[in-house]
Each structure stands twice: as C-alpha cells, then as structure tokens.
Design an enzyme around this catalytic site. Structure first.
Site, PDB file in Angstrom:
ATOM      1  CG  ASP A 169       4.342 -13.654   6.763  1.00 29.16           C
ATOM      2  OD1 ASP A 169       4.808 -14.235   5.770  1.00 29.16           O
ATOM      3  OD2 ASP A 169       4.552 -12.460   7.018  1.00 29.16           O
ATOM      4  CE  LYS A 220       7.859  -6.701  -2.443  1.00 28.08           C
ATOM      5  NZ  LYS A 220       8.788  -7.040  -1.323  1.00 28.08           N
ATOM      6  CG  ASN A 272       9.366  -0.123   8.212  1.00 27.37           C
ATOM      7  OD1 ASN A 272      10.037   0.674   8.859  1.00 27.37           O
ATOM      8  ND2 ASN A 272       8.073   0.042   8.034  1.00 27.37           N
TER       9      ASN A 272
END
Length: 400
Positions: free
Chosen positions: A150, A17, A213
């Site tokens: 993250d 991405k 997801n």
C-alpha cells in the site's frame, strides 16, 4: 477461463478478504470475506458462480481455519479453479522505505514486512500469518506469492513532502517520516483517470480522494505521487470513520496531564472512537450522516467537519500541481457513493473552478463511474477502485 487466475488475499487482524481474479480481463470467479476471528461467531461468506453462501468457521477460528475452509470446502466445489491458479497476491499495508514496487515473496521480503510492523502493528503481523498459511495451503505455488504494498506508490514523494519537522535523526535512525496508505487504489484510479481524460499518465496532474472507513488524498503530478495525507501511520489526515485524522499533537499531552488518560487510552480514542463516530456519538457510518444531514444536528456536525477537512486538503494540494490541475478523482466506498460528500466538498472550491452538476453527481454512484462537474467547468470524476485487480495483475506479471 484463462490460465492467468490469481488468488488475492487481504489479511486483516480479525478478517480475511479473498478473491480469485483473471489477471487478463478482470473477471472475478470467487470473492469472499472471513470475519470475527478469535470470536465465537467467526464466519465466512463467499460468492461463486453468482450464488452467495455462508458458513460458521467455529468458535475462535482465525486465518488458518479460514484458508483451510477456502481450500478444502469452497475450492473443493470447483477443483478446476484451484488447478488453474498461477499465483497468489498479498495486500501488504506497510513496506517502509524498502519497497517501491511489488515483489515476489522470499525470506528477505518476509523479514522486510516484519521490520515495518511497528508502523502497522494491526496489519503487518496479520499479513505474515496470511503468507505463512498460503505457503502451507498451496505448496505448488510456493515461489509464486507476491507482496503488493500500500505504501509503494507513495515512494515517489520528494523529501519536502515526506519529512516531518522533527529532529532529522528520527528519520535517519528510526524511519520516522510520511509513508501514506491506499497506494494501490490511488495508483489504479490514476491509470483510469488518464484514460477518461484522454491524457498520457506521465502528463497527468490530478488529486485523488480515496474515501472509505479510512480515507486519504494524494497529489499526483505527472502521473507520480508527490504528497499524500496519511502519515507515518494511517491515523493522519482526513476525518475517517473512527479515526481523528489531523489534530494538534499537544491534545495528547493535555488529555494525559489534565484528564489522566493513559497512552493506550488516548491511542484507542484517536483510532477507534473518533472521526464520524466521535462527532456523531452514534455511528462511524457515513450513510447515517448523509441520510440525516438535514434533520439531525449530530449528522450535520459530522458531515460539515468531514467536508471542511477534505476541501482543505484538495485546496492545499493544488499548490503542488505546477499551475495545472486536470481533475479531482473520488473513489472508495464513500467517494464512490456519497454524492453529498462530493457536492459539499467541491462546493467549497468554486475559487478553483469546480461546479458540481447535481444530476450527474447522483448518477455516478453504486459502481458507476463518470464526470460529475458541469460542462465547461473543472473536471471532477468518480472512478470505482479495483485494488484486487491491481494485486492480481502485479502477481501475474511478476510470476510469469
């Protein structure tokens, strides 16, 4: 166009991405996705100046070909974008205990990402490829690449939250502990919730639910993460699209001993064949589950288990709020759009003072933020996440 343009890269094992974002005002000048790497149908789609385009990358193409295409084909259409890039921000799934905040990438950071790869074997090696290709493709920005982890936001968790009740040596010698994920998203919505609730971040007690997801819930006390549902890896916690979330660990031995399943087969089942897909036996897509809840047994079963687990996590995290919970926040593709998930989950938490306003709940979808609780009841709020903006801002700040 400002001089604070940042290329944001999120390299997965089979996709990339990308976006070019103004780190000052959040304007997006380019966004896209290259996917199906290593397959005959490898493709790239992008949006620039409001127009959407698509192209084949060639059979077997991967990160290198995708970045080449971005530089030599997409950005060639608009050279001023390339010329004004000031930094490159890389999303990194796992930084282990070493990284508590974003850092400029050098050899030691690359080694640190390698060292954490065993905790994110699909993601970290792909991030390293992305970094290597970005350094090649944008030599003028070689000291302006920034890693945004993250796991960083969750590094404020106390020991009682991150330790497993396993032999302590596993933590001390091998780093086996809870790390969490989606930290950049949990951080972003925490900042935004403080504005919406008109409270200083450092006084904010909220529970944030990033539901996509993959999904995770975080307990935020005084603006800092004190617990989160994902664990050593992103397999623990909530019911997800294809991941099981929490199970009795002995199920693994049972499957091995009784059904003769190998470790690899069990791993594949828990990560790729479980969750909503496992419960419906049809799809991992929450939209199917929501659309068919009233008419199909498989959809109802999956939704009920999903919301039961989510409500349990929200309820348990109220115990960590020191007696004051300011709000529950929903974000991520499901959190932002699945009004039914929000209503059913909070409907189980009336004991905590939650009451969903049906109309407000339906209005807070498709990119719209807003409160979804009835007036005078405990606040529940939807906030669309923007991880790319956080990555762009961190990259810009650290390379200024």
């Amino acid at each position: 166009m400002s001089s604070k343009l940042v290329l944001v890269l999120n390299c997965g094992s089979s996709s990339l991405k990308f976006a070019i974002i103004d780190a000052v005002n959040g304007d997006e000048y380019l966004s896209g996705l290259a996917e199906c790497f290593h397959l005959p149908e490898a493709r790239i789609k992008w949006k620039m100046d409001g127009s959407k385009q698509e192209a084949a990358l060639g059979a077997g193409a991967a990160h290198s070909e995708a970045l080449n295409f971005i530089v030599n084909t997409i950005l060639a259409q608009k050279p001023e974008l390339s010329a004004q890039l000031t930094a490159i921000g890389h999303r990194i799934v796992h930084g282990g205990e070493k990284y508590t905040s974003s850092v400029v990438i050098d050899e030691s950071v690359i080694q640190g990402i390698k060292d954490s790869a065993s905790f994110a074997p699909l993601h970290n090696p792909a991030h390293l490829i992305g970094i290597a290709e970005a350094l090649k493709s944008f030599p003028q920005l070689k000291d302006k690449n920034v890693a945004v982890f993250d796991t960083a936001f969750h590094q404020t968790m106390p020991e009682e939250s991150y330790l497993y009740a396993l032999p302590y040596s596993l933590y001390k010698e091998h780093g086996v502990r809870r790390y969490g994920a989606h930290g950049t998203s949990h951080f972003y919505v925490t900042q935004e919730a403080a504005k919406m609730l008109n409270k200083p971040v450092e006084e904010l007690n909220i529970i944030t639910c990033h539901l996509g997801n993959g999904g995770s819930v975080s307990a935020i006390r005084n603006g800092k993460c004190v617990d989160t549902s994902m664990g050593l890896t992103p397999l623990e916690g909530l019911v997800m699209g294809t991941r099981s979330g929490d199970i009795d660990p002995a199920i693994i031995f049972h499957l091995h001993d009784t059904l003769g399943m190998s470790v690899d087969q069990i791993n594949k089942m828990l990560t790729k064949e479980s969750g909503l897909l496992g419960l419906t036996e049809v799809t991992s897509d929450c939209r199917y589950v929501e659309d068919n809840y009233a008419t199909k047994e498989d959809a109802k079963r999956a939704m009920d288990v999903y919301c039961h687990r989510l409500a349990k996590y929200i309820g348990s995290y109220t115990a960590l709020m020191d007696g004051r919970l300011d709000a529950v926040v929903f974000t991520g593709g499901i959190g932002e759009n699945a009004a039914m998930v929000r209503e059913l989950s909070l409907g189980k938490l009336g004991v905590l003072g939650f009451e969903v306003d049906h109309e407000r709940n339906l209005a807070a979808r498709f990119g719209k933020s807003g409160f979804i609780n009835k007036e005078g009841t405990r606040p529940a709020v939807v906030i669309p996440t923007n991880e790319e903006l956080v990555i762009a801002q961190d990259a810009s700040r650290l390379t200024a």
